[in-house]
Motif scaffolding. Structure first.
Motif, PDB file in Angstrom:
ATOM      1  N   TRP A  74       0.808  -1.215   0.000  1.00  0.00           N
ATOM      2  CA  TRP A  74       0.000   0.000   0.000  1.00  0.00           C
ATOM      3  C   TRP A  74       0.841   1.266   0.000  1.00  0.00           C
ATOM      4  N   ILE A  75       1.956   1.256   0.710  1.00  0.00           N
ATOM      5  CA  ILE A  75       2.740   2.486   0.849  1.00  0.00           C
ATOM      6  C   ILE A  75       3.590   2.763  -0.388  1.00  0.00           C
ATOM      7  N   PHE A  76       4.217   1.716  -0.947  1.00  0.00           N
ATOM      8  CA  PHE A  76       5.150   1.943  -2.049  1.00  0.00           C
ATOM      9  C   PHE A  76       4.589   1.578  -3.418  1.00  0.00           C
ATOM     10  N   TYR A  77       3.512   0.834  -3.461  1.00  0.00           N
ATOM     11  CA  TYR A  77       2.976   0.396  -4.754  1.00  0.00           C
ATOM     12  C   TYR A  77       1.630   1.033  -5.047  1.00  0.00           C
ATOM     13  N   ALA A  78       0.625   0.719  -4.262  1.00  0.00           N
ATOM     14  CA  ALA A  78      -0.714   1.237  -4.540  1.00  0.00           C
ATOM     15  C   ALA A  78      -0.811   2.744  -4.280  1.00  0.00           C
ATOM     16  N   LYS A  79      -0.139   3.222  -3.252  1.00  0.00           N
ATOM     17  CA  LYS A  79      -0.248   4.627  -2.862  1.00  0.00           C
ATOM     18  C   LYS A  79       0.604   5.535  -3.743  1.00  0.00           C
ATOM     19  N   ARG A  80       1.838   5.140  -3.994  1.00  0.00           N
ATOM     20  CA  ARG A  80       2.754   6.016  -4.732  1.00  0.00           C
ATOM     21  C   ARG A  80       2.698   5.775  -6.237  1.00  0.00           C
ATOM     22  N   LYS A  81       2.349   4.566  -6.643  1.00  0.00           N
ATOM     23  CA  LYS A  81       2.080   4.281  -8.058  1.00  0.00           C
ATOM     24  C   LYS A  81       3.288   4.465  -8.980  1.00  0.00           C
ATOM     25  N   PHE A  82       4.509   4.400  -8.451  1.00  0.00           N
ATOM     26  CA  PHE A  82       5.629   4.427  -9.384  1.00  0.00           C
ATOM     27  C   PHE A  82       6.650   3.333  -9.081  1.00  0.00           C
ATOM     28  N   PHE A  83       6.202   2.291  -8.410  1.00  0.00           N
ATOM     29  CA  PHE A  83       7.050   1.146  -8.138  1.00  0.00           C
ATOM     30  C   PHE A  83       6.431  -0.127  -8.688  1.00  0.00           C
ATOM     31  N   ASP A  84       7.263  -1.008  -9.250  1.00  0.00           N
ATOM     32  CA  ASP A  84       6.914  -2.409  -9.377  1.00  0.00           C
ATOM     33  C   ASP A  84       7.321  -3.060  -8.064  1.00  0.00           C
ATOM     34  N   ILE A  85       6.646  -4.140  -7.677  1.00  0.00           N
ATOM     35  CA  ILE A  85       6.954  -4.770  -6.409  1.00  0.00           C
ATOM     36  C   ILE A  85       6.830  -6.282  -6.537  1.00  0.00           C
ATOM     37  N   GLU A  86       7.760  -6.992  -5.891  1.00  0.00           N
ATOM     38  CA  GLU A  86       7.728  -8.452  -5.894  1.00  0.00           C
ATOM     39  C   GLU A  86       7.993  -8.968  -4.494  1.00  0.00           C
ATOM     40  N   PHE A  87       7.224  -9.993  -4.092  1.00  0.00           N
ATOM     41  CA  PHE A  87       7.398 -10.642  -2.798  1.00  0.00           C
ATOM     42  C   PHE A  87       7.901 -12.071  -3.040  1.00  0.00           C
ATOM     43  N   ASN A  88       8.968 -12.447  -2.377  1.00  0.00           N
ATOM     44  CA  ASN A  88       9.512 -13.799  -2.499  1.00  0.00           C
ATOM     45  C   ASN A  88       9.684 -14.371  -1.092  1.00  0.00           C
ATOM     46  N   TYR A  89       8.848 -15.359  -0.775  1.00  0.00           N
ATOM     47  CA  TYR A  89       8.856 -15.932   0.572  1.00  0.00           C
ATOM     48  C   TYR A  89       9.826 -17.094   0.736  1.00  0.00           C
ATOM     49  N   ASN A  90      10.267 -17.689  -0.335  1.00  0.00           N
ATOM     50  CA  ASN A  90      11.087 -18.900  -0.234  1.00  0.00           C
ATOM     51  C   ASN A  90      12.511 -18.706  -0.725  1.00  0.00           C
ATOM     52  N   VAL A  91      12.988 -17.493  -0.777  1.00  0.00           N
ATOM     53  CA  VAL A  91      14.340 -17.251  -1.262  1.00  0.00           C
ATOM     54  C   VAL A  91      15.365 -17.867  -0.304  1.00  0.00           C
ATOM     55  N   LYS A  92      16.453 -18.351  -0.872  1.00  0.00           N
ATOM     56  CA  LYS A  92      17.481 -19.026  -0.073  1.00  0.00           C
ATOM     57  C   LYS A  92      18.856 -18.669  -0.631  1.00  0.00           C
ATOM     58  N   GLY A 156      12.631 -10.524 -11.586  1.00  0.00           N
ATOM     59  CA  GLY A 156      12.694 -10.621 -13.033  1.00  0.00           C
ATOM     60  C   GLY A 156      14.096 -10.845 -13.566  1.00  0.00           C
ATOM     61  N   ASN A 157      15.103 -10.947 -12.675  1.00  0.00           N
ATOM     62  CA  ASN A 157      16.473 -11.179 -13.103  1.00  0.00           C
ATOM     63  C   ASN A 157      16.676 -12.647 -13.473  1.00  0.00           C
ATOM     64  N   PRO A 158      17.650 -12.942 -14.324  1.00  0.00           N
ATOM     65  CA  PRO A 158      17.925 -14.344 -14.638  1.00  0.00           C
ATOM     66  C   PRO A 158      18.444 -15.096 -13.419  1.00  0.00           C
ATOM     67  N   LEU A 159      18.270 -16.416 -13.433  1.00  0.00           N
ATOM     68  CA  LEU A 159      18.774 -17.247 -12.346  1.00  0.00           C
ATOM     69  C   LEU A 159      20.280 -17.069 -12.227  1.00  0.00           C
ATOM     70  N   GLY A 160      20.755 -16.883 -10.987  1.00  0.00           N
ATOM     71  CA  GLY A 160      22.181 -16.677 -10.769  1.00  0.00           C
ATOM     72  C   GLY A 160      22.601 -15.227 -10.722  1.00  0.00           C
ATOM     73  N   GLU A 161      21.646 -14.315 -10.908  1.00  0.00           N
ATOM     74  CA  GLU A 161      21.947 -12.881 -10.825  1.00  0.00           C
ATOM     75  C   GLU A 161      22.087 -12.478  -9.354  1.00  0.00           C
ATOM     76  N   PRO A 162      23.221 -11.897  -8.945  1.00  0.00           N
ATOM     77  CA  PRO A 162      23.394 -11.520  -7.532  1.00  0.00           C
ATOM     78  C   PRO A 162      22.541 -10.320  -7.158  1.00  0.00           C
ATOM     79  N   LEU A 163      22.241 -10.208  -5.869  1.00  0.00           N
ATOM     80  CA  LEU A 163      21.557  -9.030  -5.370  1.00  0.00           C
ATOM     81  C   LEU A 163      22.550  -7.873  -5.276  1.00  0.00           C
ATOM     82  N   ASP A 164      22.003  -6.681  -5.332  1.00  0.00           N
ATOM     83  CA  ASP A 164      22.814  -5.481  -5.171  1.00  0.00           C
ATOM     84  C   ASP A 164      23.398  -5.453  -3.765  1.00  0.00           C
TER      85      ASP A 164
END
Length: 262
Positions: A74-92, A156-164
């Motif tokens: 709600w704060i960064f996506y629906a309210k501000r409307k200039f972000f894409d957002i992704e939730f990943n619960y099983n990242v390892k 949306g990054n390819p598999l094996g892409e490191p995080l910033d």
């Protein structure tokens, strides 16, 4: 489906879901939820399903993690409307001695310039600050020394892409005494009022919980001065766009924004 009253409409939804599940099982599609208001630019992608837990004691914790996700939505996506957002619960992530799995990884991407923000979320409901540091933060510090490559696709990054390397570790804190009340919904307060036979003062109880969370978050923030770590009392999870996050600066603990210049 319990919310669909029309039998014909319900059957159509079930049929569509079976078709979608078949495509996913054949690796021909991945589940994506598209906000109907912004179908072209603003999407919310659930890369994996939430982890199943065996212990009933985990439900308050898991509920709190979902509350944090909704606040980001709600704060960064629906309210501000200039972000894409992704939730990943099983990242390892692979570490030297085993693996590290956070409660949630949230990826925000600005629509105008594509700048990406990664937030590793940890919800702490019962452990003391020293225990959290030994059992979680030390692993986070070890992860920062690696290439930070998740074992799943992220953002949306390819598999094996490191995080910033600017990825932030966000710790949301409550305490063992108030673990069951991470977010006191009506059915919780009603049950407690009945249990205490009318002697349940929710306002006083809420103030005590806030003080307890404030102290625990302050104590934890003092244990590391690494700039990638931010700490927040859980009762402030709806203020993510405010300067409420705690961070050690020299000998002081200061409050700062999660994302500057919003």
């Amino acid at each position: 489906y319990n919310f669909v009253s029309s039998g014909d409409y319900k059957n159509r939804i079930i049929t569509l879901k079976k078709s979608a599940d078949s495509l996913v099982n054949k690796n021909l599609a991945s589940p994506v939820i598209i906000d109907e208001l912004y179908p072209k630019r603003f999407t919310t992608t659930y890369a994996t399903k939430p982890t199943e837990r065996n212990s009933n004691r985990q439900y308050p914790h898991d509920s709190a993690v979902k509350d944090i996700a909704v606040a980001f939505y709600w704060i960064f996506y629906a309210k501000r409307k200039f972000f894409d957002i992704e939730f990943n619960y099983n990242v390892k992530f692979k570490l030297k001695d085993g693996y590290y799995s956070p409660d949630l990884l949230i990826t925000l991407q600005k629509e105008e310039d594509g700048e990406t923000y990664n937030f590793i979320i940890e919800m702490e409901c019962s452990r003391k600050p020293g225990e959290i540091y030994r059992e979680k933060i030390i692993k986070n510090l070890e992860l920062l020394k690696t290439k930070m490559i998740p074992l799943q696709r992220v953002g949306g990054n390819p598999l094996g892409e490191p995080l910033d390397k600017r990825t932030k570790f966000l710790y949301f804190i409550t305490t063992q005494k108030y673990n069951r009340y991470t977010f006191a919904r009506p059915h919780v307060t009603q049950r407690e009022a009945e249990y205490f036979k009318g002697n349940y003062d929710y306002v006083r109880f809420s103030e005590e919980r806030k003080k307890s969370e404030d102290k625990a978050a302050q104590d934890l923030a003092r244990l590391t001065n690494h700039p990638n770590f931010l700490f927040l009392p859980f009762h402030q999870f709806t203020q993510l766009d405010k300067p409420v996050f705690l961070q050690k600066n020299g000998s002081l603990v200061v409050r700062r924004h999660l994302i500057n210049n919003l």
